[in-house]
Design a protein around this motif. Structure first.
Motif, PDB file in Angstrom:
ATOM      1  N   ASP A   1       0.944  -1.291  -0.169  1.00  9.76           N
ATOM      2  CA  ASP A   1      -0.119   0.134  -0.007  1.00  9.76           C
ATOM      3  C   ASP A   1       0.909   1.048  -0.227  1.00  9.76           C
ATOM      4  O   ASP A   1       2.129   1.515   1.094  1.00  9.76           O
ATOM      5  CB  ASP A   1      -0.661   0.738   1.232  1.00  9.76           C
ATOM      6  CG  ASP A   1      -1.791   1.416   1.321  1.00  9.76           C
ATOM      7  OD1 ASP A   1      -1.214   2.105   0.340  1.00  9.76           O
ATOM      8  OD2 ASP A   1      -1.910   1.580   2.548  1.00  9.76           O
ATOM      9  N   PRO A   2       0.893   2.162  -0.778  1.00  5.99           N
ATOM     10  CA  PRO A   2       1.964   3.123  -1.105  1.00  5.99           C
ATOM     11  C   PRO A   2       1.410   4.200   0.308  1.00  5.99           C
ATOM     12  O   PRO A   2       2.675   4.801   0.498  1.00  5.99           O
ATOM     13  CB  PRO A   2       1.192   3.640  -2.166  1.00  5.99           C
ATOM     14  CG  PRO A   2       0.091   3.247  -2.852  1.00  5.99           C
ATOM     15  CD  PRO A   2      -0.348   2.193  -1.996  1.00  5.99           C
ATOM     16  N   ALA A   3       0.417   4.260   0.491  1.00  5.35           N
ATOM     17  CA  ALA A   3       0.210   5.205   2.116  1.00  5.35           C
ATOM     18  C   ALA A   3       0.352   4.621   2.836  1.00  5.35           C
ATOM     19  O   ALA A   3       0.834   5.686   3.529  1.00  5.35           O
ATOM     20  CB  ALA A   3      -1.800   5.261   2.272  1.00  5.35           C
ATOM     21  N   PHE A   4       1.003   3.452   3.089  1.00  4.22           N
ATOM     22  CA  PHE A   4       1.291   2.872   4.192  1.00  4.22           C
ATOM     23  C   PHE A   4       2.548   2.997   4.030  1.00  4.22           C
ATOM     24  O   PHE A   4       3.665   3.500   5.163  1.00  4.22           O
ATOM     25  CB  PHE A   4       1.091   1.457   4.060  1.00  4.22           C
ATOM     26  CG  PHE A   4       2.022   0.657   5.165  1.00  4.22           C
ATOM     27  CD1 PHE A   4       1.623   0.506   6.310  1.00  4.22           C
ATOM     28  CD2 PHE A   4       3.478   0.405   4.686  1.00  4.22           C
ATOM     29  CE1 PHE A   4       2.582   0.062   7.584  1.00  4.22           C
ATOM     30  CE2 PHE A   4       4.573  -0.473   6.325  1.00  4.22           C
ATOM     31  CZ  PHE A   4       3.562  -0.515   7.564  1.00  4.22           C
ATOM     32  N   GLN A   5       3.647   2.978   2.826  1.00  4.89           N
ATOM     33  CA  GLN A   5       4.723   3.334   2.980  1.00  4.89           C
ATOM     34  C   GLN A   5       4.983   4.850   3.164  1.00  4.89           C
ATOM     35  O   GLN A   5       6.269   4.763   3.812  1.00  4.89           O
ATOM     36  CB  GLN A   5       5.457   2.987   1.244  1.00  4.89           C
ATOM     37  CG  GLN A   5       5.392   1.200   0.618  1.00  4.89           C
ATOM     38  CD  GLN A   5       6.133   0.471   2.195  1.00  4.89           C
ATOM     39  OE1 GLN A   5       7.228   1.616   2.368  1.00  4.89           O
ATOM     40  NE2 GLN A   5       5.859  -0.864   2.265  1.00  4.89           N
ATOM     41  N   ARG A   6       4.182   5.647   2.336  1.00  4.41           N
ATOM     42  CA  ARG A   6       4.517   7.293   2.438  1.00  4.41           C
ATOM     43  C   ARG A   6       4.378   7.252   4.291  1.00  4.41           C
ATOM     44  O   ARG A   6       5.163   8.820   4.705  1.00  4.41           O
ATOM     45  CB  ARG A   6       3.818   7.902   1.815  1.00  4.41           C
ATOM     46  CG  ARG A   6       3.502   9.075   2.075  1.00  4.41           C
ATOM     47  CD  ARG A   6       2.063   9.964   1.053  1.00  4.41           C
ATOM     48  NE  ARG A   6       1.304   9.365   1.112  1.00  4.41           N
ATOM     49  CZ  ARG A   6       0.165   8.977   0.852  1.00  4.41           C
ATOM     50  NH1 ARG A   6       0.815   8.546  -0.245  1.00  4.41           N
ATOM     51  NH2 ARG A   6      -1.129   8.693   0.958  1.00  4.41           N
ATOM     52  N   ASN A   7       3.086   6.843   4.804  1.00  2.00           N
ATOM     53  CA  ASN A   7       3.419   7.121   5.862  1.00  2.00           C
ATOM     54  C   ASN A   7       4.577   6.513   7.447  1.00  2.00           C
ATOM     55  O   ASN A   7       5.426   7.277   7.595  1.00  2.00           O
ATOM     56  CB  ASN A   7       1.917   6.996   6.666  1.00  2.00           C
ATOM     57  CG  ASN A   7       0.916   7.721   6.506  1.00  2.00           C
ATOM     58  OD1 ASN A   7       0.873   8.560   7.159  1.00  2.00           O
ATOM     59  ND2 ASN A   7      -0.015   7.522   5.736  1.00  2.00           N
ATOM     60  N   PHE A   8       5.343   5.266   6.601  1.00  2.00           N
ATOM     61  CA  PHE A   8       6.002   4.665   7.203  1.00  2.00           C
ATOM     62  C   PHE A   8       7.834   5.571   6.838  1.00  2.00           C
ATOM     63  O   PHE A   8       8.165   5.476   7.467  1.00  2.00           O
ATOM     64  CB  PHE A   8       5.932   3.132   6.909  1.00  2.00           C
ATOM     65  CG  PHE A   8       6.941   2.456   8.124  1.00  2.00           C
ATOM     66  CD1 PHE A   8       6.344   2.819   8.800  1.00  2.00           C
ATOM     67  CD2 PHE A   8       8.651   2.555   7.421  1.00  2.00           C
ATOM     68  CE1 PHE A   8       7.289   1.627   9.778  1.00  2.00           C
ATOM     69  CE2 PHE A   8       9.395   1.892   8.049  1.00  2.00           C
ATOM     70  CZ  PHE A   8       9.093   1.284   9.454  1.00  2.00           C
ATOM     71  N   ALA A   9       7.856   6.031   5.363  1.00  6.50           N
ATOM     72  CA  ALA A   9       9.177   6.834   5.400  1.00  6.50           C
ATOM     73  C   ALA A   9       8.671   8.184   6.389  1.00  6.50           C
ATOM     74  O   ALA A   9      10.033   8.425   6.981  1.00  6.50           O
ATOM     75  CB  ALA A   9       8.957   6.766   4.340  1.00  6.50           C
TER      76      ALA A   9
END
Length: 563
Positions: free
Chosen positions: A464-472
């Motif tokens: 999920d790109p939203a997950f990766q963006r938040n984690f980043a």
């Protein structure tokens, strides 16, 4: 026309495409036993091409990326797919931002549903009917069968065209050459129409059985056909027909057959009939009248014998939608696909001023629009009043938490989030919303808390790109620049920016402080992304395309990393 020009024209005819929604050949409901369509692509290749398409759609910001809606749609799709002819076929359901009425299926089990379909449907059963139709396109391998049929048809037709054109050219008739070519093209197009018609009927027959097995009203398919037919009949003034009607032509034959199948499925005690609209309004709808206690009056999900009992039981439990959840999803989608939150809130307010009584679901949508437009105080009043009217659902509590956060009431927002996290510890929508709120506090302590919340979701939702963006972002604020760089690269990859992801990972390798495990992990990811990046180069699909601009591009990376 010279023979040289004829050869060029014939060469240009060869790649005539087959529409993705007009797939297949046979009119039988049987699986494609003996067909060689499955040899065109392996399941792994189908999955890869479908995934590539999804990344491209995301790249151009054509998807509605909202965890609540995504999970709702996937659960609805899983409920149907588990009762299909191929319950072990993996499916990915995604929501298109477009408000045009349409849905489509492609290889790899990827099924797209336009927001307009939800906004037009009057109940969840109608959306389920369309989705079951698209699921049947996948399970019957209509896309691959269409490609196979096109390959078989093109050569004999083109040879016939060539022979006729050569004969005409020998006689010196230029008109004869053109007539031969036009005739061949018409024959190709007619064969494609035939494939479309046969596959639409096949998908109807198989889809309505899937719909009924999943516990939905089979009359919903005929109801939706009737509504689309009314749109066609009342269409005037040169307004273009809905996209769904252009790719899924609704005929009286399809409507009557859907009605007949629904009547047959609901069994004794039920009758189905066409009921005209009141007054002089054109059209009508198909209604089934069932006595209490019949199967159709209370359809039960079918337990697919191809799935283990514990899997079917889990699907039944996880996909039983609470009353009103479809209405909430539809209003949430209305707000998220509006051009601006102010536009969505103005629409609801106009209805109120006109004396229209808004339903609880519509007031939920109005609260979301007001909150996103910055009118948090008004949104709070609406949400608090709804708490006693809507069935218990975490959607409302999550809306309250997000509104409190936007209003700057941090303690109240955190209290809502903590309560939700205890009740739903690994819920993606709750975890992502909470992490986003913590990241926006921009403190090391809050960022580490966000990492702690997100880390357990890494395996299940790493795609999920939203997950990766938040984690980043959380990792960046917390000072973990290596993890931040990897997550930013992963977000770029998931958004269709393979070369950008590759560049960021290669820059990370230049960090002399990487340990053995970090370097090995980055090397492995580079190796897996490189083939896709090379493929994109060959197709000249650059992320920084000047034609489309930077629509939907993810951040290039944390400020401390090389760009």
């Amino acid at each position: 026309m010279t023979f040289k020009h004829l050869s060029l024209a014939l060469a240009l005819l060869l790649p005539i495409p087959v529409a993705a929604t007009a797939q297949g050949t046979e009119a039988t409901a049987l699986p494609d036993i003996g067909s060689s369509a499955g040899e065109l692509l392996t399941p792994k290749e189908e999955e890869a091409y479908g995934g590539m398409m999804l990344k491209e759609l995301r790249h151009y910001d054509m998807l509605v990326e909202d965890p609540l809606l995504e999970d709702y749609l996937q659960e609805l799709g899983n409920r149907l797919a588990s009762r299909s002819d191929r319950p072990t076929q993996p499916f990915t359901f995604f929501m298109m931002r477009s408000r045009a009425i349409n849905a489509f299926a492609t290889i790899g089990g990827y099924i797209g549903v336009n927001a307009g379909l939800f906004l037009t449907a009057e109940r969840e059963d109608e959306v389920a009917a369309v989705m079951s139709h698209e699921i049947a396109h996948v399970t019957q391998r209509h896309v691959l069968r269409a490609v196979e049929a096109a390959k078989k048809d093109q050569l004999p037709i083109l040879l016939g065209m060539l022979a006729a054109a050569v004969a005409a050219s020998q006689s010196g008739s230029g008109d004869g050459v053109q007539a031969a070519m036009i005739g061949g093209m018409s024959l190709m197009q007619q064969r494609q129409i035939d494939y479309t018609r046969s596959n639409e009927y096949e998908a109807d027959r198989i889809g309505i059985n899937t719909l009924y097995r999943a516990g939905y009203d089979p009359v919903a398919m005929a109801d939706f056909f009737g509504r689309m037919n009314r749109i066609t009949r009342t269409n005037s003034g040169g307004v273009q027909a809905p996209e769904y009607l252009r790719s899924h032509p609704v005929t009286t034959t399809r409507m009557s057959e859907a009605t007949e199948r629904a009547t047959r499925l609901v069994g004794e005690g039920c009758t189905s009939a066409w009921k005209p609209k009141p007054g002089d309004a054109p059209g009508g709808e198909i209604q089934a009248n069932c006595t209490p206690g019949t199967v159709a009056a209370a359809p039960r999900p079918f337990r697919n014998p191809l799935l283990p009992d514990y899997v079917s039981a889990a699907l039944d439990q996880s996909t039983s939608s609470p009353s009103g959840l479809f209405d909430l999803a539809r209003e949430r989608l209305r707000v998220l696909t509006a051009r601006a939150p102010q536009e969505a809130s103005a629409e609801y307010l106009r209805k109120q001023r006109a004396g229209e009584m808004l339903s609880p679901a519509q007031r939920y949508g109005m609260a979301l629009a007001l909150s996103r437009a910055g009118e948090t105080a008004q949104a709070d009043k609406v949400l608090k009043k709804l708490a006693g009217e809507l069935p218990a659902t975490y959607w409302l509590t999550l809306a309250q938490a997000e509104n409190e956060h936007r209003a700057g009431h941090r303690s109240a927002a955190l209290a809502h989030y903590e309560r939700l996290l205890v009740e739903l510890p690994r819920n993606r929508a709750v975890s992502l919303s909470y992490a986003t709120a913590l990241v926006e506090l921009n403190t090391v302590e809050a960022a580490r808390k966000a990492q702690e919340i997100l880390r357990p979701l890494m395996d299940a939702h790493g795609g999920d790109p939203a997950f990766q963006r938040n984690f980043a972002r959380a990792s960046e604020i917390a000072g973990d620049t290596v993890r931040a760089g990897e997550a930013y690269a992963e977000a770029a990859w998931l958004n269709g920016n393979a070369e950008d992801a590759l560049r960021q990972l290669q820059e990370l390798l230049k960090n002399p402080n990487l340990d053995y495990y970090q370097r090995a992990r980055i090397d492995a990811r580079i190796a897996s992304i490189t083939p896709s990046a090379l493929e994109m180069r060959r197709r000249n699909q650059r992320e920084s395309s000047t034609q489309f601009g930077n629509v939907g591009l993810m951040p290039q990376g944390p400020s401390s990393l090389p760009k």
